[in-house]
Design a protein around this motif. Structure first.
Motif, PDB file in Angstrom:
ATOM      1  N   LYS A 112       0.830  -1.196   0.000  1.00  0.00           N
ATOM      2  CA  LYS A 112       0.000   0.000   0.000  1.00  0.00           C
ATOM      3  C   LYS A 112       0.870   1.254   0.000  1.00  0.00           C
ATOM      4  CE  LYS A 112      -4.240  -1.765   2.061  1.00  0.00           C
ATOM      5  NZ  LYS A 112      -5.304  -1.496   3.060  1.00  0.00           N
ATOM      6  N   THR A 113       0.298   2.336  -0.477  1.00  0.00           N
ATOM      7  CA  THR A 113       0.966   3.624  -0.397  1.00  0.00           C
ATOM      8  C   THR A 113       0.810   4.153   1.024  1.00  0.00           C
ATOM      9  OG1 THR A 113      -1.003   4.907  -0.966  1.00  0.00           O
ATOM     10  CG2 THR A 113       0.342   4.072  -2.803  1.00  0.00           C
ATOM     11  N   PRO A 114       1.668   5.086   1.444  1.00  0.00           N
ATOM     12  CA  PRO A 114       1.513   5.663   2.781  1.00  0.00           C
ATOM     13  C   PRO A 114       0.125   6.259   3.006  1.00  0.00           C
ATOM     14  CG  PRO A 114       3.659   6.227   1.891  1.00  0.00           C
ATOM     15  CD  PRO A 114       2.893   5.561   0.779  1.00  0.00           C
ATOM     16  N   GLU A 115      -0.423   6.884   1.974  1.00  0.00           N
ATOM     17  CA  GLU A 115      -1.755   7.487   2.095  1.00  0.00           C
ATOM     18  C   GLU A 115      -2.825   6.422   2.329  1.00  0.00           C
ATOM     19  OE1 GLU A 115       0.930  10.340   0.448  1.00  0.00           O
ATOM     20  OE2 GLU A 115       0.487   8.278  -0.167  1.00  0.00           O
ATOM     21  N   GLY A 136       5.718  -1.466   8.399  1.00  0.00           N
ATOM     22  CA  GLY A 136       5.120  -2.670   8.962  1.00  0.00           C
ATOM     23  C   GLY A 136       5.977  -3.259  10.063  1.00  0.00           C
ATOM     24  N   CYS A 137       5.424  -4.196  10.772  1.00  0.00           N
ATOM     25  CA  CYS A 137       6.091  -4.826  11.918  1.00  0.00           C
ATOM     26  C   CYS A 137       7.387  -5.514  11.493  1.00  0.00           C
ATOM     27  CB  CYS A 137       5.144  -5.843  12.546  1.00  0.00           C
ATOM     28  SG  CYS A 137       5.874  -6.815  13.876  1.00  0.00           S
ATOM     29  N   ALA A 138       8.485  -5.134  12.145  1.00  0.00           N
ATOM     30  CA  ALA A 138       9.793  -5.702  11.798  1.00  0.00           C
ATOM     31  C   ALA A 138       9.832  -7.198  12.026  1.00  0.00           C
ATOM     32  CB  ALA A 138      10.891  -5.009  12.613  1.00  0.00           C
ATOM     33  N   TRP A 139       9.106  -7.684  13.009  1.00  0.00           N
ATOM     34  CA  TRP A 139       9.060  -9.120  13.286  1.00  0.00           C
ATOM     35  C   TRP A 139       8.402  -9.873  12.131  1.00  0.00           C
ATOM     36  CZ3 TRP A 139      11.216 -12.802  15.885  1.00  0.00           C
ATOM     37  CH2 TRP A 139      10.561 -14.016  16.113  1.00  0.00           C
ATOM     38  N   ALA A 140       7.363  -9.288  11.549  1.00  0.00           N
ATOM     39  CA  ALA A 140       6.653  -9.945  10.447  1.00  0.00           C
ATOM     40  C   ALA A 140       7.402  -9.841   9.129  1.00  0.00           C
ATOM     41  CB  ALA A 140       5.256  -9.341  10.307  1.00  0.00           C
ATOM     42  N   THR A 157       3.387  -0.460   3.923  1.00  0.00           N
ATOM     43  CA  THR A 157       4.118  -0.166   2.691  1.00  0.00           C
ATOM     44  C   THR A 157       5.219  -1.181   2.407  1.00  0.00           C
ATOM     45  OG1 THR A 157       5.739   1.229   3.823  1.00  0.00           O
ATOM     46  CG2 THR A 157       3.708   2.299   3.046  1.00  0.00           C
ATOM     47  N   LEU A 158       5.700  -1.889   3.438  1.00  0.00           N
ATOM     48  CA  LEU A 158       6.801  -2.864   3.364  1.00  0.00           C
ATOM     49  C   LEU A 158       8.136  -2.200   3.035  1.00  0.00           C
ATOM     50  CD1 LEU A 158       5.051  -5.843   1.500  1.00  0.00           C
ATOM     51  CD2 LEU A 158       5.086  -5.314   3.944  1.00  0.00           C
ATOM     52  N   GLU A 159       8.152  -0.903   2.925  1.00  0.00           N
ATOM     53  CA  GLU A 159       9.375  -0.138   2.668  1.00  0.00           C
ATOM     54  C   GLU A 159       9.420   1.054   3.618  1.00  0.00           C
ATOM     55  OE1 GLU A 159      11.775  -0.930   0.701  1.00  0.00           O
ATOM     56  OE2 GLU A 159      10.864  -2.572  -0.422  1.00  0.00           O
TER      57      GLU A 159
END
Length: 360
Positions: A21-24, A52-56, A73-75
């Motif tokens: 997803k985009t930040p928005e 997103g969660c660093a653990w995931a 966003t995964l980034e």
């Protein structure tokens, strides 16, 4: 560990099927009455855009029931973008009309992890909230490894004597369930260390710090009766070590998770609403600690379910009783079916620890 392998595999497939997803798109907010430490008050909920969660995202694959990372966003996101979206959502609600409000900041992971939420963005968000002049409580979420004295020192330098609650997803006091069935990646000792640090900082530095534990109701490979007893025992444990509040989170079926794979194969069902009521009523009977019961997904195909006659009524009652902290008194014909399952759910249980989880 096999549970990590399975979780990682399923998570990766979910990422491949879904564009980040985009930040928005990640940012969201809502505003309503909620139970605060000072009673019922207006509360602003804001979901901050994060990777997103660093653990995931990491090699562990994350928790077996959670797909919040799929809504991120995964980034990494630059602080300017995070603050722009935060301020946009802040402006959407009539918060200036209230003498005091609580703000809950969700990061779909750990608010205290600088990778997920950069320090400069975190600090500016807190400064903005303090400048409003009517924010009396701030609630965030974090894994225990990010509950560090240096981070809390930085936060309280900004917020002064404002109440600051850190909510941690303990899920269960049972280490085996948490590590082998939920894949949480931390022990009860880790949780206790985080809670103790907050208690020590409150005592030695005067920080207005509170702790909350999320308790997950019915992980995979746990019977209905076991789910009830384990949730109640977890509440007793949290109360015994001085946790300030509890929030019970009954399982819902999130897409792209281990729990969804079990559910699709007919090997798992979310808990009965009756089970959730048994838990919350017992806790409110036995303990003084405030306890909330989340109603997400109640009455839906993927969530806790009784029957069509009582699903909606019970959901509304639970929401209302979260504010009053009173017990839930209700009856329905389907309660007999639930009791039959509870009384027979452990007949075929094995006492042998799980050695293998089917990957397909």
């Amino acid at each position: 560990m096999e549970i990590e392998k399975l979780t990682k595999e399923i998570r990766q497939r979910a990422f491949e099927k879904k564009d980040p997803k985009t930040p928005e798109q990640v940012g969201a907010s809502w505003y309503n009455d909620d139970l605060t430490y000072d009673g019922i008050a207006k509360t602003l909920f804001i979901i901050l855009p994060t990777p997103g969660c660093a653990w995931a995202i990491g090699d562990s694959g994350g928790c077996t029931m959670c797909s919040y990372v799929s809504d991120c966003t995964l980034e990494p996101i630059d602080s300017e973008t995070i603050l722009r979206i935060f301020n946009d959502h802040l402006s959407r609600h009539p918060i200036a009309e209230e003498d005091k409000i609580t703000v809950k900041l969700f990061a779909s992971g750990s608010f205290l992890n600088p990778y997920e939420l950069p320090k400069d963005a975190r600090d500016q968000i807190l400064k903005t909230l303090m400048n409003l002049g009517n924010v009396t409580e701030i609630v965030v979420e974090s894994r225990p490894e990010y509950v560090k004295e240096e981070y809390l020192d930085e936060i309280f330098e900004i917020i002064g004597d404002t109440l600051f609650e850190v909510s941690i997803g303990l899920e269960t006091s049972n280490d085996y369930t948490r590590l082998k069935k939920i894949n949480k990646g931390f022990t009860r000792e880790d949780f206790e260390t985080a809670v103790k640090l907050m208690q020590d900082l409150k005592e030695t530095k005067g920080y207005n710090l509170k702790s909350k534990a999320y308790i997950f109701v019915k992980p995979i490979l746990v019977s209905e009766a076991q789910a009830i007893s384990e949730a109640i025992e977890t509440a007793r444990y949290c109360d015994s070590i001085g946790v300030n509040r509890l929030s019970f989170c009954p399982a819902t079926i999130h897409g792209g998770t281990v729990i969804e794979r079990f559910w699709r194969k007919g090997a798992y069902q979310p808990p009965w609403i009756w089970s959730c009521i048994e838990i919350i009523n017992t806790v409110r009977d036995e303990l003084e600690i405030p306890a909330l019961l989340d109603t997400s997904g109640f009455g839906s195909r993927r969530g806790p379910y009784n029957c069509k006659k009582c699903n909606k009524d019970l959901k509304h009652m639970i929401i209302a009783n979260n504010l009053t902290q009173s017990k839930i008194e209700y009856d329905c014909e389907c309660k007999g079916e639930w009791l039959a399952e509870i009384n027979n759910s452990d007949m075929n249980s094995s006492t042998v620890e799980i050695k293998h989880i089917p990957l397909y």
